[in-house]
Write a protein that holds these residues in place. Structure first.
Motif, PDB file in Angstrom:
ATOM      1  N   ILE A   4       0.988  -1.339   0.130  1.00 52.91           N
ATOM      2  CA  ILE A   4      -0.046   0.013   0.096  1.00 52.91           C
ATOM      3  C   ILE A   4       0.816   1.265   0.101  1.00 52.91           C
ATOM      4  O   ILE A   4       1.927   1.291   0.751  1.00 52.91           O
ATOM      5  N   THR A   5       0.784   2.081  -1.041  1.00 51.50           N
ATOM      6  CA  THR A   5       1.692   3.123  -0.910  1.00 51.50           C
ATOM      7  C   THR A   5       0.740   4.572  -1.064  1.00 51.50           C
ATOM      8  O   THR A   5      -0.231   4.453  -1.366  1.00 51.50           O
ATOM      9  N   LEU A   6       1.296   5.465  -0.269  1.00 50.44           N
ATOM     10  CA  LEU A   6       0.729   6.818  -0.119  1.00 50.44           C
ATOM     11  C   LEU A   6       1.675   7.764  -0.779  1.00 50.44           C
ATOM     12  O   LEU A   6       2.769   7.728  -0.468  1.00 50.44           O
ATOM     13  N   HIS A   7       1.256   8.470  -1.843  1.00 55.81           N
ATOM     14  CA  HIS A   7       2.009   9.643  -2.400  1.00 55.81           C
ATOM     15  C   HIS A   7       1.517  10.939  -2.270  1.00 55.81           C
ATOM     16  O   HIS A   7       0.425  11.246  -2.918  1.00 55.81           O
ATOM     17  N   ASN A   8       2.096  11.974  -1.612  1.00 54.21           N
ATOM     18  CA  ASN A   8       1.853  13.169  -1.413  1.00 54.21           C
ATOM     19  C   ASN A   8       0.385  13.443  -0.974  1.00 54.21           C
ATOM     20  O   ASN A   8      -0.432  14.336  -1.281  1.00 54.21           O
ATOM     21  N   THR A   9      -0.013  12.300   0.049  1.00 53.89           N
ATOM     22  CA  THR A   9      -1.651  12.549   0.309  1.00 53.89           C
ATOM     23  C   THR A   9      -1.871  13.366   1.347  1.00 53.89           C
ATOM     24  O   THR A   9      -1.112  13.608   2.365  1.00 53.89           O
ATOM     25  N   LEU A  10      -2.935  13.996   1.168  1.00 56.85           N
ATOM     26  CA  LEU A  10      -3.354  14.875   2.426  1.00 56.85           C
ATOM     27  C   LEU A  10      -4.888  15.302   2.358  1.00 56.85           C
ATOM     28  O   LEU A  10      -5.441  15.358   1.414  1.00 56.85           O
ATOM     29  N   PRO A  11      -5.510  15.138   3.598  1.00 55.04           N
ATOM     30  CA  PRO A  11      -6.937  15.262   3.698  1.00 55.04           C
ATOM     31  C   PRO A  11      -7.087  16.696   3.104  1.00 55.04           C
ATOM     32  O   PRO A  11      -6.466  17.785   3.658  1.00 55.04           O
ATOM     33  N   ARG A  12      -8.291  17.039   2.566  1.00 55.73           N
ATOM     34  CA  ARG A  12      -8.578  18.237   1.704  1.00 55.73           C
ATOM     35  C   ARG A  12      -8.791  19.235   2.835  1.00 55.73           C
ATOM     36  O   ARG A  12      -8.569  20.385   2.979  1.00 55.73           O
ATOM     37  N   VAL A  13      -9.391  18.754   3.992  1.00 57.55           N
ATOM     38  CA  VAL A  13      -9.638  19.746   5.159  1.00 57.55           C
ATOM     39  C   VAL A  13      -8.338  20.472   5.688  1.00 57.55           C
ATOM     40  O   VAL A  13      -8.270  21.469   6.062  1.00 57.55           O
ATOM     41  N   PHE A  14      -7.279  19.687   5.310  1.00 55.97           N
ATOM     42  CA  PHE A  14      -5.843  20.375   5.810  1.00 55.97           C
ATOM     43  C   PHE A  14      -5.250  21.276   4.636  1.00 55.97           C
ATOM     44  O   PHE A  14      -4.415  21.745   5.029  1.00 55.97           O
ATOM     45  N   ALA A  15      -6.050  21.441   3.602  1.00 55.80           N
ATOM     46  CA  ALA A  15      -5.380  21.840   2.240  1.00 55.80           C
ATOM     47  C   ALA A  15      -5.143  23.481   2.757  1.00 55.80           C
ATOM     48  O   ALA A  15      -6.111  24.011   3.305  1.00 55.80           O
ATOM     49  N   GLY A  16      -3.874  24.033   2.556  1.00 56.17           N
ATOM     50  CA  GLY A  16      -3.491  25.441   2.645  1.00 56.17           C
ATOM     51  C   GLY A  16      -3.117  25.391   4.203  1.00 56.17           C
ATOM     52  O   GLY A  16      -2.705  26.723   4.437  1.00 56.17           O
ATOM     53  N   VAL A  24       3.350  10.891   7.350  1.00 58.55           N
ATOM     54  CA  VAL A  24       2.432  10.228   6.363  1.00 58.55           C
ATOM     55  C   VAL A  24       2.146  11.294   5.429  1.00 58.55           C
ATOM     56  O   VAL A  24       2.100  11.224   4.080  1.00 58.55           O
ATOM     57  N   TRP A  25       1.394  12.465   5.919  1.00 63.38           N
ATOM     58  CA  TRP A  25       0.841  13.325   5.020  1.00 63.38           C
ATOM     59  C   TRP A  25       1.819  14.092   4.331  1.00 63.38           C
ATOM     60  O   TRP A  25       2.919  14.574   4.767  1.00 63.38           O
ATOM     61  N   LEU A  26       1.625  14.170   3.007  1.00 65.80           N
ATOM     62  CA  LEU A  26       2.495  15.041   1.818  1.00 65.80           C
ATOM     63  C   LEU A  26       3.949  14.286   1.764  1.00 65.80           C
ATOM     64  O   LEU A  26       4.838  14.960   1.671  1.00 65.80           O
ATOM     65  N   GLN A  27       4.000  12.970   2.248  1.00 68.76           N
ATOM     66  CA  GLN A  27       5.122  12.096   2.036  1.00 68.76           C
ATOM     67  C   GLN A  27       5.011  11.086   0.883  1.00 68.76           C
ATOM     68  O   GLN A  27       3.732  10.949   0.816  1.00 68.76           O
ATOM     69  N   ASP A  28       5.887  10.219   0.673  1.00 71.46           N
ATOM     70  CA  ASP A  28       5.906   8.967   0.080  1.00 71.46           C
ATOM     71  C   ASP A  28       6.209   8.006   1.017  1.00 71.46           C
ATOM     72  O   ASP A  28       7.445   7.889   1.402  1.00 71.46           O
ATOM     73  N   ILE A  29       5.255   7.002   1.363  1.00 69.29           N
ATOM     74  CA  ILE A  29       5.471   5.947   2.306  1.00 69.29           C
ATOM     75  C   ILE A  29       5.053   4.619   1.593  1.00 69.29           C
ATOM     76  O   ILE A  29       3.856   4.743   0.535  1.00 69.29           O
ATOM     77  N   THR A  30       5.532   3.519   2.021  1.00 71.61           N
ATOM     78  CA  THR A  30       5.095   2.445   1.386  1.00 71.61           C
ATOM     79  C   THR A  30       4.806   1.330   2.697  1.00 71.61           C
ATOM     80  O   THR A  30       5.748   1.516   3.444  1.00 71.61           O
TER      81      THR A  30
END
Length: 214
Positions: A4-16, A24-30
């Protein structure tokens, strides 16, 4: 499913929001099958959101999440049904038991879909968890800690590549934490599955390959 990979993922509520410091958020993790991970978080940092994204309940995020390289936004309903039945075993924080059903009936709802555990094996899990006397009790009549143990038993009643647990021991004392951790590790080893557990404070008592601070 192997990764399972996450790439540059961020909940939209945190945008800005400025100053997001997260592993985890805004990172590349596997996250790899067969390994154990702890997602350590403070309240409000998005740990339950992360679990909901991985399980396909929500898509209100930017960036990408992929299973073995396939963006999960492209998965069909049939593929999600297969993933939830055979590849990811999920324990949500709110447990989602049916209060009008008994503890055993709540577990059987999952096991009828998967046919994964025998009745004797399920009873054994109730015994090991210390709630064998609650098999025929309505879920609504159980304590929160007892409900959490029933929900964990239900989670283990399926084949899987990953066991995804959102605060699995938040309502358990140290001894029951240890018992739950042992059962989860045994099931993970038996299936060669990865374990992804989140925690705000009371961590699942298991050795981990990596801890991410959310």
């Amino acid at each position: 499913m192997e990764k399972i990979t996450l790439h540059n993922t961020l909940p939209r509520v945190f945008a800005g929001h400025d100053g997001i410091h997260s592993d985890v958020w805004l990172q590349d993790i596997t996250l790899e099958r067969g390994k154990r991970y702890l997602i350590s978080a403070e309240s409000g940092t998005g740990k339950s959101s992360m679990c909901s994204y991985i399980y396909g309940y929500r898509q209100d995020y930017s960036g990408d999440i992929a299973f073995d390289g396939q963006d999960i936004r492209s998965l069909t309903v049939a593929q999600w049904c297969d993933i939830r039945q055979r590849h990811i075993a999920y324990l949500p924080q709110e447990m989602r038991l049916f209060g009008e059903l008994t503890a055993m009936e709540n577990v059987e709802l999952k096991n009828r879909l998967t046919g994964f555990k025998s009745c004797d094996a399920i009873i054994k899990l109730f015994e090991v968890m210390g709630i064998a006397d609650k098999v025929d009790s309505l879920a609504s009549k159980l304590s929160i800690g007892q409900q959490q143990r029933v929900a964990i038993i239900r989670t283990l009643c399926q084949p899987c590549d990953f066991i995804l647990l959102d605060e699995p021991v938040s309502h358990l004392d140290d001894e029951n934490n240890r018992i739950v951790a042992d059962l989860i590790i045994q099931e993970a080893v038996r299936q060669g599955a990865g374990v992804i557990a989140t925690s705000v404070g009371n961590h699942l008592k298991m050795d981990v390959d990596k801890t991410f601070n959310l």
